[in-house]
Write an enzyme that holds these catalytic residues in place. Structure first.
Site, PDB file in Angstrom:
ATOM      1  CG  ASN A 207      -0.568  -0.101   2.655  1.00  0.00           C
ATOM      2  OD1 ASN A 207       0.559   0.667   2.992  1.00  0.00           O
ATOM      3  ND2 ASN A 207      -0.187  -1.068   3.138  1.00  0.00           N
ATOM      4  CG  ASP A 277      -6.784  -5.849   5.661  1.00  0.00           C
ATOM      5  OD1 ASP A 277      -6.321  -5.690   7.081  1.00  0.00           O
ATOM      6  OD2 ASP A 277      -7.659  -4.848   5.185  1.00  0.00           O
ATOM      7  CE  LYS A 287       9.382 -11.051 -14.343  1.00  0.00           C
ATOM      8  NZ  LYS A 287      10.147 -10.532 -15.273  1.00  0.00           N
ATOM      9  N   PRO A 303      -3.048 -12.076  10.143  1.00  0.00           N
ATOM     10  CG  PRO A 303      -1.711 -12.462  10.642  1.00  0.00           C
ATOM     11  CD  PRO A 303      -1.300 -12.903   9.579  1.00  0.00           C
ATOM     12  CG  ASP A 304      -6.518  -7.246  12.993  1.00  0.00           C
ATOM     13  OD1 ASP A 304      -5.262  -6.826  14.306  1.00  0.00           O
ATOM     14  OD2 ASP A 304      -7.421  -7.228  13.063  1.00  0.00           O
ATOM     15  CG  PHE A 321      -3.469   5.167  13.559  1.00  0.00           C
ATOM     16  CD1 PHE A 321      -2.901   6.343  13.218  1.00  0.00           C
ATOM     17  CD2 PHE A 321      -2.331   5.845  15.381  1.00  0.00           C
ATOM     18  CE1 PHE A 321      -1.781   7.778  13.489  1.00  0.00           C
ATOM     19  CE2 PHE A 321      -2.025   6.800  15.282  1.00  0.00           C
ATOM     20  CZ  PHE A 321      -1.754   7.625  14.689  1.00  0.00           C
ATOM     21  CE  LYS A 335      -8.673  -0.762  12.370  1.00  0.00           C
ATOM     22  NZ  LYS A 335      -7.382  -0.526  11.529  1.00  0.00           N
ATOM     23  CE  LYS A 339      -9.182  -4.980  14.106  1.00  0.00           C
ATOM     24  NZ  LYS A 339      -8.162  -4.423  12.667  1.00  0.00           N
TER      25      LYS A 339
END
Length: 399
Positions: A207, A277, A287, A303-304, A321, A335, A339
């Site tokens: 990201n 995620d 490749k 995993p979180d 965040f 959230k 959590k």
């Protein structure tokens, strides 16, 4: 914060104009301020400016017969509760790091027993120079010295990068933090940056996270007196001064290293990392060749890290965040509740010029029963404010 006797050293550089505002803010906060200027500083701001703002005579020369009749440099060194050099040029840093005493400012630095804060200001190439970094490392090893900054962003020469002097408000905040806060002596673990989930040996899913917010928070926590472990995904940022950085690559790496850091002792966990995620179910050993018009990629959930740390029986005070593009408040508060977080910091990453890959940000902090917005402002300034707020909430929990 109790009033203190602040000796401000001003060296040569365009950032010297900020030091005038710093004197004003220090006086407004109730501190006594005296100023020592180098010859280079006088080329940018006149001594009369600092005299008018401080209400005290400005010292500029070690060889001033009138001032030195009473050993003025020793008197200055003994008078100060805190010495701040802002801006600190590359030249001053080099001379100070080597223990030289060839002008009034370096002589006072050698003679004082007060804490010394060095606030660098220079071109980004000068800051990144290997010799400058060697000198900075020498200062960081000195228990009497703290290095505050530098900030990142556009510079007077037109370059962009690290080397900007911290804003006067941030310096005042660091002075306050050094006077004892709820974070003094605490162990803080922060995650930052992106993760990379490999598809094959040359491709990955990731990201746009630059890690700048997490690195700014690590610097702010360290400045507030905390021991900081920064678990960082792949970024191009220099390690914050005084912070232990542990590099990771994937989401699984992030969870493993963050858990290890928390196991070692953690009072506060802040998750700024943009952890992927999902990851490819299988990573190709070679490749993948382009062989058709379409290709399907099977993904499995990662995993979180944040939920895992917050769900521990010995969970530290946990701050998450939330980077959102729409309905920010609803998603962020959901959230936080889902959590079981103590606080969450939310920002709209679709806003132009803010968030990912930017030096600036605007956030809203949510906690059970309240919220507060910050910015738009530099990530450095927001980090200072966030750490002060988190420290207050952490202190309340401790009580």
């Amino acid at each position: 914060m109790a009033a203190r006797r602040i000796l401000l050293g001003v060296t040569g550089g365009i950032a010297a104009y900020k030091s005038a505002e710093l004197v004003r803010l220090l006086k407004k906060a109730g501190h006594e301020v005296r100023v020592v200027m180098t010859r280079g500083a006088e080329a940018f701001v006149t001594p009369l400016t600092f005299q008018a703002l401080s209400g005290e005579p400005v010292r500029t020369s070690l060889l001033d017969p009138e001032a030195e009749a009473g050993m003025g440099h020793i008197e200055l060194a003994k008078w100060a509760d805190q010495l701040i050099v802002a801006p600190a040029s590359a030249d001053f840093i080099a001379r100070f790091a080597q223990g030289m005493a060839d002008d009034l400012l370096t002589t006072v630095c050698c003679a004082t027993e007060a804490p010394i804060a060095v606030v660098p200001a220079m071109n980004q190439a000068m800051w990144g120079n290997a010799r400058t970094q060697r000198n900075i490392r020498l200062l960081e090893e000195d228990p009497q010295v703290e290095v505050w900054g530098p900030d990142q962003g556009e510079q007077a020469c037109g370059d962009t990068g690290p080397g900007r002097m911290l804003e006067p408000e941030s310096i005042l905040g660091l002075l306050d933090a050094g006077n004892g806060t709820a974070l003094t002596g605490k162990r803080v673990v922060i995650t930052a940056g992106p993760t990379r989930e490999p598809i094959d040996p040359v491709r990955y899913i990731s990201n746009h996270s630059s890690g700048k917010m997490g690195y700014a928070l690590a610097s702010a926590a360290r400045a507030a007196g905390a021991h900081v472990v920064l678990v960082s995904g792949p970024v191009t940022l220099p390690a914050p001064a005084g912070v232990e950085v542990r590099g990771v690559l994937t989401a699984q790496d992030m969870l493993r290293e963050a858990s290890r850091a928390v196991d070692e002792g953690c009072d506060l966990f802040i998750a700024t990392a943009a952890v992927a995620d999902y990851r490819p179910e299988n990573c190709a050993g070679d490749k993948i060749k382009k062989s058709s018009e379409a290709m399907s990629l099977s993904l499995v959930r990662n995993p979180d890290t944040l939920a895992t740390i917050a769900g521990r029986t010995d969970a530290p005070f946990t701050v998450g965040f939330a980077a959102e593009t729409a309905d920010v408040e609803r998603y962020a508060t959901e959230k936080m509740q889902r959590k079981k977080l103590n606080m969450i910091v939310a920002n709209d990453v679709s806003a132009p010029g803010l968030g990912f890959n930017s030096d600036n940000n605007a956030v809203t902090v949510f906690w059970p029963g309240g919220n507060e917005s910050m910015g738009p402002d530099s990530k450095t300034n927001i980090a200072r404010r966030l750490m002060a707020m988190i420290g207050d909430h952490l202190g309340e929990v401790a009580r």
